[in-house]
Design a protein around this motif. Sequence first.
Motif, short mmCIF file in Angstrom:
data_model
loop_
_atom_site.label_atom_id
_atom_site.label_comp_id
_atom_site.label_asym_id
_atom_site.label_seq_id
_atom_site.Cartn_x
_atom_site.Cartn_y
_atom_site.Cartn_z
N ASP A 39 -8.39 4.72 -5.19
CA ASP A 39 -9.19 5.42 -6.20
C ASP A 39 -9.19 4.54 -7.45
OD1 ASP A 39 -10.19 6.95 -8.25
OD2 ASP A 39 -9.33 8.83 -7.52
N SER A 95 -21.59 9.57 -6.87
CA SER A 95 -20.39 9.93 -7.65
C SER A 95 -19.15 9.22 -7.11
CB SER A 95 -20.13 11.45 -7.59
OG SER A 95 -19.75 11.83 -6.28
N GLY A 96 -18.14 9.21 -7.93
CA GLY A 96 -16.84 8.70 -7.50
C GLY A 96 -16.23 9.61 -6.45
N TYR A 97 -16.47 10.91 -6.61
CA TYR A 97 -15.97 11.87 -5.61
C TYR A 97 -16.50 11.49 -4.22
CZ TYR A 97 -15.92 15.58 -2.35
OH TYR A 97 -15.77 16.26 -1.18
N THR A 127 -3.65 13.12 -11.34
CA THR A 127 -4.95 12.48 -11.19
C THR A 127 -6.03 13.52 -11.44
OG1 THR A 127 -6.42 11.26 -9.68
CG2 THR A 127 -5.02 12.93 -8.67
N PHE A 128 -7.26 13.04 -11.55
CA PHE A 128 -8.37 13.98 -11.61
C PHE A 128 -8.48 14.69 -10.26
CE2 PHE A 128 -13.12 14.72 -11.47
CZ PHE A 128 -13.08 15.77 -12.36
N LYS A 163 -17.17 6.60 -18.06
CA LYS A 163 -16.33 5.57 -17.47
C LYS A 163 -16.71 4.21 -18.08
CE LYS A 163 -13.89 7.87 -14.38
NZ LYS A 163 -13.78 9.22 -14.92
N ALA A 211 -10.65 15.46 -8.29
CA ALA A 211 -11.55 14.93 -7.24
C ALA A 211 -10.81 14.07 -6.22
CB ALA A 211 -12.69 14.13 -7.87
N SER A 212 -9.77 13.36 -6.65
CA SER A 212 -9.01 12.52 -5.69
C SER A 212 -8.44 13.41 -4.59
CB SER A 212 -7.84 11.78 -6.37
OG SER A 212 -8.12 11.36 -7.66
N GLY A 238 -22.65 8.69 -10.86
CA GLY A 238 -22.80 7.59 -9.91
C GLY A 238 -21.44 7.15 -9.42
N VAL A 249 -4.07 5.95 -6.98
CA VAL A 249 -5.05 6.13 -8.06
C VAL A 249 -4.68 5.16 -9.17
CG1 VAL A 249 -6.04 7.76 -9.71
CG2 VAL A 249 -5.22 8.58 -7.47
N SER A 298 -16.10 5.21 -9.99
CA SER A 298 -16.95 6.25 -10.58
C SER A 298 -17.79 5.63 -11.69
CB SER A 298 -16.07 7.35 -11.18
OG SER A 298 -16.84 8.17 -12.05
N LEU A 343 -14.93 8.51 -2.58
CA LEU A 343 -13.65 8.84 -1.93
C LEU A 343 -13.88 9.60 -0.63
CD1 LEU A 343 -11.81 10.03 -5.18
CD2 LEU A 343 -11.10 8.09 -3.76
N ALA A 386 -11.59 4.75 -9.72
CA ALA A 386 -12.58 5.39 -10.60
C ALA A 386 -12.39 5.00 -12.06
CB ALA A 386 -12.51 6.90 -10.44
N GLN A 387 -11.12 4.83 -12.46
CA GLN A 387 -10.84 4.57 -13.88
C GLN A 387 -10.50 3.10 -14.14
OE1 GLN A 387 -8.11 7.21 -15.78
NE2 GLN A 387 -9.10 9.06 -15.02
C1 LIG Z 1 -9.17 9.17 -11.10
C2 LIG Z 1 -10.54 9.72 -10.77
N1 LIG Z 1 -10.86 9.90 -9.48
C3 LIG Z 1 -12.06 10.37 -9.11
C4 LIG Z 1 -13.01 10.71 -10.06
C5 LIG Z 1 -14.30 11.29 -9.61
O1 LIG Z 1 -15.41 10.56 -10.05
P1 LIG Z 1 -16.81 11.30 -10.32
O2 LIG Z 1 -16.67 12.14 -11.53
O3 LIG Z 1 -17.77 10.17 -10.49
O4 LIG Z 1 -17.10 12.10 -9.11
C6 LIG Z 1 -12.71 10.53 -11.41
C7 LIG Z 1 -13.68 10.90 -12.45
O5 LIG Z 1 -13.37 11.41 -13.49
C8 LIG Z 1 -11.43 10.04 -11.77
O6 LIG Z 1 -11.09 9.88 -13.06
#
Ligand SMILES: Cc1ncc(COP(=O)(O)O)c(C=O)c1O
Length: 368
Positions: free
Chosen positions: A158, A61-63, A87-88, A187, A90-91, A195, A132, A182, A66, A160-161
């Motif tokens: 970050d 995952s993107g999480y 931001t999402f 995405k 998860a950041s 992933g 981000v 991410s 990070l 991810a996007q």
């Molecule tokens: C800006 C940002 N950071 C982190 C993430 C986390 O990625 P993931 O959903 O793959 O864990 C996302 C996913 O939506 C995101 O948009």
Amino acid sequence: MAYRVPFVDPGKHYSNLKSEIDEAITDCLSKGDLILRSQLKDFEENFVSFVGTKYAVGLNSGYHALALSLQAAGIGAGDEVITVAHTFVASISAIVHCGAIPVLIDVGKDYNMNMDELESAITSRTRAVLPVHLNGRVCDMDRLMGIAKKHNLIVIEDAAQSVGAKYNGKIAGSFGLAGCFSHYPFKILGGFGDGGTITTDDPDIARKTTLLRYNGEDRETGEYHYHGYTCLLDNVQAAVLDVKLRHLPVWIKRRREIAELYRQGLSDIDDLFLPHFGREKYFDVYQNYVIRTKKRDDLYNYLEEQGVETLIHWRKPVWEHKRLNLGQHNLPETESICKEVISLPMSTETSDEHVEYTVECIRNYFKS
Ligand SMILES: Cc1ncc(COP(=O)(O)O)c(C=O)c1O
């Protein structure tokens, strides 16, 4: 509800790629290649070629990209890490989970970190900054890297996007100590499941994150080096992503075309703020095409009635989710963004007709 214009269309996405995807998955399954096999290595090598860093580490995952990057960089208890509130989550959660303190600052009109606020947020406890690159646009990395260098801060991006987005010709994920991507299905480079990937030029970060993703184990010696995690990119997903990576440049081109169609169709509407700002230094890839209006909720409902699916990222500032314990903040841009933004349909499957109809609906809405 079946939308006339869906936000994304994963079924169509798959059927457009069916023969290539089926072949890649069948190859994995028939060989029994499930964990840490050649398909993962191939994807990592090809992703390295795309981003231009020395290493890429595939994760689930993107999480985790990070969280593991922060941990491998030595960020821990009591350290402050500056990031944005818009931001999402998860950041921010990645910072919290490594024991550090997220310091949230505001964004500018382009939805990315407001560099005017960065320096004043730095304290003696600041160890890192986590920019981000939101919606497919890289942050102002000249300023950010300059400030980070001056204050000796680690930079974890970050991205991810923003796979494939550039600033001054340099690609997202290649500026900082680590870049975090991410591959969540929606995405730009999304798998058929979760992933993520870390990119880095630093051999220590590459090695530590490679160990951490496999419970700390060095697969060659069997030695455990850390208390790690189970967060490897599955082989089947890696094979899928490797197929999709071949199409990525064409998909990015298409997203930019769609953005241009929206711009042409909507730019004369006074009540709308479109995402085309300061384009000289930036190569935007439009993970999201975000428009802004004071009539957001009403427009959202109207488009829903007309069969156009839109999304809102995000309806309230992250610190207002009280259980996250992020304290109280006064970040005016983040607060008004939450009331005003709406993301229009945007994917490789979005057709010119989809865009034309969406534009027509928005024009009708503002006419009335
Ligand atoms: C800006 C940002 N950071 C982190 C993430 C986390 O990625 P993931 O959903 O793959 O864990 C996302 C996913 O939506 C995101 O948009």
